[in-house]
Design a protein around this motif. Structure first.
Motif, PDB file in Angstrom:
ATOM      1  N   LEU A   1       0.835  -1.191   0.000  1.00  0.00           N
ATOM      2  CA  LEU A   1       0.000   0.000   0.000  1.00  0.00           C
ATOM      3  C   LEU A   1       0.870   1.239   0.000  1.00  0.00           C
TER       4      LEU A   1
ATOM      5  N   TYR B   1       0.545   5.236   1.367  1.00  0.00           N
ATOM      6  CA  TYR B   1      -0.174   6.213   2.161  1.00  0.00           C
ATOM      7  C   TYR B   1       0.468   7.568   1.933  1.00  0.00           C
TER       8      TYR B   1
ATOM      9  N   PRO C   1      -1.780   9.710   8.268  1.00  0.00           N
ATOM     10  CA  PRO C   1      -1.633   9.164   6.914  1.00  0.00           C
ATOM     11  C   PRO C   1      -2.992   8.774   6.340  1.00  0.00           C
TER      12      PRO C   1
ATOM     13  N   PHE D   1       4.318   7.185   2.247  1.00  0.00           N
ATOM     14  CA  PHE D   1       4.801   5.989   2.929  1.00  0.00           C
ATOM     15  C   PHE D   1       4.415   4.758   2.130  1.00  0.00           C
TER      16      PHE D   1
ATOM     17  N   ILE E   1       1.916  -5.842   3.992  1.00  0.00           N
ATOM     18  CA  ILE E   1       1.309  -6.747   4.951  1.00  0.00           C
ATOM     19  C   ILE E   1       1.396  -8.174   4.429  1.00  0.00           C
TER      20      ILE E   1
ATOM     21  N   PRO F   1       0.766  -7.203  11.497  1.00  0.00           N
ATOM     22  CA  PRO F   1       0.545  -5.761  11.384  1.00  0.00           C
ATOM     23  C   PRO F   1       1.064  -5.194  10.063  1.00  0.00           C
ATOM     24  N   LEU F   2       0.507  -4.072   9.676  1.00  0.00           N
ATOM     25  CA  LEU F   2       0.975  -3.340   8.514  1.00  0.00           C
ATOM     26  C   LEU F   2       2.340  -2.729   8.853  1.00  0.00           C
ATOM     27  N   VAL F   3       3.314  -2.942   7.963  1.00  0.00           N
ATOM     28  CA  VAL F   3       4.683  -2.472   8.188  1.00  0.00           C
ATOM     29  C   VAL F   3       4.968  -1.317   7.242  1.00  0.00           C
ATOM     30  N   PHE F   4       5.475  -0.210   7.786  1.00  0.00           N
ATOM     31  CA  PHE F   4       5.705   0.998   7.004  1.00  0.00           C
ATOM     32  C   PHE F   4       7.188   1.230   6.743  1.00  0.00           C
ATOM     33  N   GLY F   5       7.478   1.893   5.609  1.00  0.00           N
ATOM     34  CA  GLY F   5       8.803   2.439   5.367  1.00  0.00           C
ATOM     35  C   GLY F   5       8.939   3.793   6.058  1.00  0.00           C
ATOM     36  N   LYS F   6      10.117   4.418   5.893  1.00  0.00           N
ATOM     37  CA  LYS F   6      10.382   5.687   6.574  1.00  0.00           C
ATOM     38  C   LYS F   6       9.750   6.885   5.868  1.00  0.00           C
TER      39      LYS F   6
END
Lengths: 112, 116
Positions: free
Chosen positions: A34, A36, A44, A89, A93, A99-104
């Motif tokens: 995804l 965001y 977000p 972002f 998943i 959980p949903l994992v985000f980049g920086k």
């Protein structure tokens, strides 16, 4: 260890041109990806997603491309508009209750 | 409003104090998440509730952090003996968690915590 990596902290693009934001991942179990978008002082907001069984998903000016063999995805915005200036972002998943994992994030500036 | 509501929007506290952050999710959303975003970082997962129970609390950094959702709606994130490193924006998100879940979350505006 970061599972989702956005190696460009910032990107500047002229209005009307294409913006390309990149994202790499390490976990081969991820099956949804995804993007965001975040404006200052706001949470977000979901922009676009792609399933791992596809290689492209398009929604208006926004297209996400997925290259599973390279574990790489990109977000293309065409044409870029000043209102697109925000932090983007990449997130991923794996199926199940993970959980949903985000980049920086990558800060996009579209210059008029 | 129909979105996720978080209070307070800003909280300044002293090291060692206790803090509570509140989240009111979108009505009808069964899943509620807490994330923490430090400066220059993306949101980091803390805890996920499905209904009243914590389905996954693997992201809580230590036992100073605790969260509850007693009636399956509003949630409170509690931080004891705050430290300067706890300074961050705490984001709450909710989701209808329909199956198959594809990861879309609805975020609030966040609570900015500053520990002096």
């Amino acid at each position: 260890d970061q599972q989702v990596k956005q190696n460009s902290p910032s990107l500047s693009v002229q209005e009307g041109r294409i913006s390309i934001l990149n994202c790499d991942y390490t976990n081969s179990m991820f099956d949804y990806f995804l993007w965001y978008k975040k404006y200052p002082a706001e949470g977000p907001t979901f922009l676009i997603s792609i399933s791992s069984i596809k290689d492209k998903n398009e929604d208006g000016r926004f297209t996400v491309f997925l290259n599973k063999s390279a574990k790489h995805l990109s977000l293309h915005i065409v044409p870029s508009q000043p209102g697109d200036s925000a932090v983007y972002f990449c997130a991923a998943i794996a199926s199940g209750n993970t959980p949903l994992v985000f980049g920086k994030g990558t800060r996009l500036s579209v210059i008029a | 409003g129909a979105g996720v509501s978080q209070t307070p929007s800003n909280k300044v506290t002293e090291k060692g104090k206790y803090v509570e952050l509140r989240c009111d999710p979108i009505s009808g959303h069964t899943a509620l998440y807490w994330y923490r975003q430090s400066l220059g970082q993306g949101p980091e997962f803390l805890i996920y509730f499905q209904g009243t129970g914590a389905a996954d609390d693997s992201g809580l950094p230590n036992d100073r952090f605790f969260a509850v959702r007693p009636e399956g709606s509003v949630s409170t994130l509690k931080i004891q003996r705050t430290e300067r490193g706890d300074s961050a924006v705490y984001l709450c998100a909710s989701s209808p968690r329909d199956y198959p879940w594809t990861g879309e979350l609805f975020f609030g505006e966040g609570s900015r915590l500053t520990v002096l």
